[in-house]
Design a protein around this motif. Structure first.
Motif, PDB file in Angstrom:
ATOM      1  N   UNK A   1     -57.712  49.341  12.000  1.00  0.00           N
ATOM      2  CA  UNK A   1     -58.564  49.662  10.873  1.00  0.00           C
ATOM      3  C   UNK A   1     -57.695  50.231   9.757  1.00  0.00           C
ATOM      4  N   UNK A   2     -57.909  49.826   8.516  1.00  0.00           N
ATOM      5  CA  UNK A   2     -57.118  50.354   7.397  1.00  0.00           C
ATOM      6  C   UNK A   2     -57.247  51.869   7.293  1.00  0.00           C
ATOM      7  N   UNK A   3     -56.162  52.463   6.855  1.00  0.00           N
ATOM      8  CA  UNK A   3     -56.096  53.920   6.725  1.00  0.00           C
ATOM      9  C   UNK A   3     -55.732  54.269   5.290  1.00  0.00           C
ATOM     10  N   UNK A   4     -56.461  55.194   4.669  1.00  0.00           N
ATOM     11  CA  UNK A   4     -56.058  55.629   3.331  1.00  0.00           C
ATOM     12  C   UNK A   4     -54.704  56.338   3.405  1.00  0.00           C
ATOM     13  N   UNK A   5     -53.861  56.055   2.428  1.00  0.00           N
ATOM     14  CA  UNK A   5     -52.533  56.656   2.398  1.00  0.00           C
ATOM     15  C   UNK A   5     -52.198  57.069   0.980  1.00  0.00           C
ATOM     16  N   UNK A   6     -51.302  58.019   0.869  1.00  0.00           N
ATOM     17  CA  UNK A   6     -50.780  58.436  -0.420  1.00  0.00           C
ATOM     18  C   UNK A   6     -49.515  57.634  -0.688  1.00  0.00           C
ATOM     19  N   UNK A   7     -49.468  56.943  -1.811  1.00  0.00           N
ATOM     20  CA  UNK A   7     -48.269  56.189  -2.195  1.00  0.00           C
ATOM     21  C   UNK A   7     -47.337  57.068  -3.010  1.00  0.00           C
ATOM     22  N   UNK A   8     -46.069  57.093  -2.623  1.00  0.00           N
ATOM     23  CA  UNK A   8     -45.050  57.877  -3.322  1.00  0.00           C
ATOM     24  C   UNK A   8     -44.037  56.897  -3.906  1.00  0.00           C
ATOM     25  N   UNK A   9     -43.993  56.796  -5.235  1.00  0.00           N
ATOM     26  CA  UNK A   9     -43.084  55.876  -5.907  1.00  0.00           C
ATOM     27  C   UNK A   9     -41.690  56.481  -5.951  1.00  0.00           C
ATOM     28  N   UNK A  10     -40.743  55.818  -5.277  1.00  0.00           N
ATOM     29  CA  UNK A  10     -39.373  56.314  -5.150  1.00  0.00           C
ATOM     30  C   UNK A  10     -38.455  55.426  -5.983  1.00  0.00           C
ATOM     31  N   UNK A  11     -37.936  55.964  -7.074  1.00  0.00           N
ATOM     32  CA  UNK A  11     -36.956  55.245  -7.885  1.00  0.00           C
ATOM     33  C   UNK A  11     -35.603  55.338  -7.203  1.00  0.00           C
ATOM     34  N   UNK A  12     -35.012  54.187  -6.902  1.00  0.00           N
ATOM     35  CA  UNK A  12     -33.662  54.134  -6.351  1.00  0.00           C
ATOM     36  C   UNK A  12     -32.740  53.884  -7.532  1.00  0.00           C
ATOM     37  N   UNK A  13     -31.991  54.910  -7.917  1.00  0.00           N
ATOM     38  CA  UNK A  13     -31.161  54.875  -9.122  1.00  0.00           C
ATOM     39  C   UNK A  13     -29.689  54.904  -8.737  1.00  0.00           C
ATOM     40  N   UNK A  14     -28.931  53.930  -9.234  1.00  0.00           N
ATOM     41  CA  UNK A  14     -27.494  53.896  -8.973  1.00  0.00           C
ATOM     42  C   UNK A  14     -26.868  52.839  -9.865  1.00  0.00           C
ATOM     43  N   UNK A  15     -25.555  52.947 -10.099  1.00  0.00           N
ATOM     44  CA  UNK A  15     -24.869  51.937 -10.902  1.00  0.00           C
ATOM     45  C   UNK A  15     -24.714  50.616 -10.140  1.00  0.00           C
ATOM     46  N   UNK A  16     -24.229  49.614 -10.845  1.00  0.00           N
ATOM     47  CA  UNK A  16     -24.172  48.263 -10.317  1.00  0.00           C
ATOM     48  C   UNK A  16     -23.209  48.021  -9.174  1.00  0.00           C
ATOM     49  N   UNK A  17     -22.327  48.962  -8.862  1.00  0.00           N
ATOM     50  CA  UNK A  17     -21.382  48.734  -7.765  1.00  0.00           C
ATOM     51  C   UNK A  17     -21.943  49.174  -6.411  1.00  0.00           C
ATOM     52  N   UNK A  18     -23.246  49.393  -6.337  1.00  0.00           N
ATOM     53  CA  UNK A  18     -23.866  49.890  -5.110  1.00  0.00           C
ATOM     54  C   UNK A  18     -24.959  48.964  -4.589  1.00  0.00           C
ATOM     55  N   UNK A  19     -24.796  47.670  -4.788  1.00  0.00           N
ATOM     56  CA  UNK A  19     -25.838  46.709  -4.404  1.00  0.00           C
ATOM     57  C   UNK A  19     -26.229  46.774  -2.939  1.00  0.00           C
ATOM     58  N   UNK A  20     -25.255  46.789  -2.049  1.00  0.00           N
ATOM     59  CA  UNK A  20     -25.571  46.849  -0.616  1.00  0.00           C
ATOM     60  C   UNK A  20     -26.232  48.172  -0.249  1.00  0.00           C
ATOM     61  N   UNK A  21     -25.753  49.230  -0.836  1.00  0.00           N
ATOM     62  CA  UNK A  21     -26.323  50.545  -0.554  1.00  0.00           C
ATOM     63  C   UNK A  21     -27.762  50.629  -1.059  1.00  0.00           C
ATOM     64  N   UNK A  22     -28.035  50.057  -2.237  1.00  0.00           N
ATOM     65  CA  UNK A  22     -29.392  50.049  -2.803  1.00  0.00           C
ATOM     66  C   UNK A  22     -30.349  49.344  -1.846  1.00  0.00           C
ATOM     67  N   UNK A  23     -29.921  48.186  -1.356  1.00  0.00           N
ATOM     68  CA  UNK A  23     -30.748  47.426  -0.423  1.00  0.00           C
ATOM     69  C   UNK A  23     -30.969  48.211   0.870  1.00  0.00           C
ATOM     70  N   UNK A  24     -29.928  48.903   1.348  1.00  0.00           N
ATOM     71  CA  UNK A  24     -30.049  49.683   2.580  1.00  0.00           C
ATOM     72  C   UNK A  24     -31.022  50.850   2.408  1.00  0.00           C
ATOM     73  N   UNK A  25     -30.990  51.518   1.267  1.00  0.00           N
ATOM     74  CA  UNK A  25     -31.927  52.626   1.024  1.00  0.00           C
ATOM     75  C   UNK A  25     -33.360  52.099   0.980  1.00  0.00           C
ATOM     76  N   UNK A  26     -33.586  50.991   0.277  1.00  0.00           N
ATOM     77  CA  UNK A  26     -34.931  50.398   0.223  1.00  0.00           C
ATOM     78  C   UNK A  26     -35.407  50.029   1.624  1.00  0.00           C
ATOM     79  N   UNK A  27     -34.524  49.430   2.420  1.00  0.00           N
ATOM     80  CA  UNK A  27     -34.891  49.057   3.788  1.00  0.00           C
ATOM     81  C   UNK A  27     -35.176  50.298   4.626  1.00  0.00           C
TER      82      UNK A  27
END
Length: 113
Positions: A1-27
């Motif tokens: 059954x669906x559950x109400x949840x609070x959504x927390x918008x998380x900005x992942x901020x970093x320069x362009x030399x951190x592509x793999x790290x950005x993806x890992x944080x999102x994952x």
């Protein structure tokens, strides 16, 4: 059954030399949602400019990112590797501008090097 949840918008901020790290944080945030989100009643919503930003014409590029997410984010997770990023005309880099803008608005900002 669906559950109400609070959504927390998380900005992942970093320069362009951190592509793999950005993806890992999102994952990592998505994994947290699966493993703990229902129990905590919270969904962490990772936001990456390269995936979620909407391209527009007319205006300063960083200002458009600020409008789309920095002004709406609940938390900022920022990190750096070998470079600071590209100057925006307002700050030394887009990531630095995002950090300053979020901190000035009283949002939690977590920075790693």
């Amino acid at each position: 059954m669906p559950q109400p949840m609070t959504g927390v918008l998380v900005l992942i901020a970093s320069p362009g030399d951190t592509g793999q790290e950005r993806a890992a944080v999102a994952q990592g945030l998505n994994d947290w949602n699966v493993n703990r989100g229902r129990r905590e009643g919270v969904a962490l919503l990772p936001w990456l400019y390269e995936r979620h930003g909407v391209p527009r014409l007319g205006g300063r590029p960083q200002a458009m990112i600020n409008e789309q997410v920095v002004d709406r984010s609940d938390i900022v997770v920022a990190f750096f590797d070998g470079r600071l990023g590209t100057a925006t005309g307002v700050d030394v880099s887009g990531t630095a501008e995002e950090i300053a803008k979020a901190a000035d608005a009283g949002r939690p900002v977590h920075v790693s090097f």
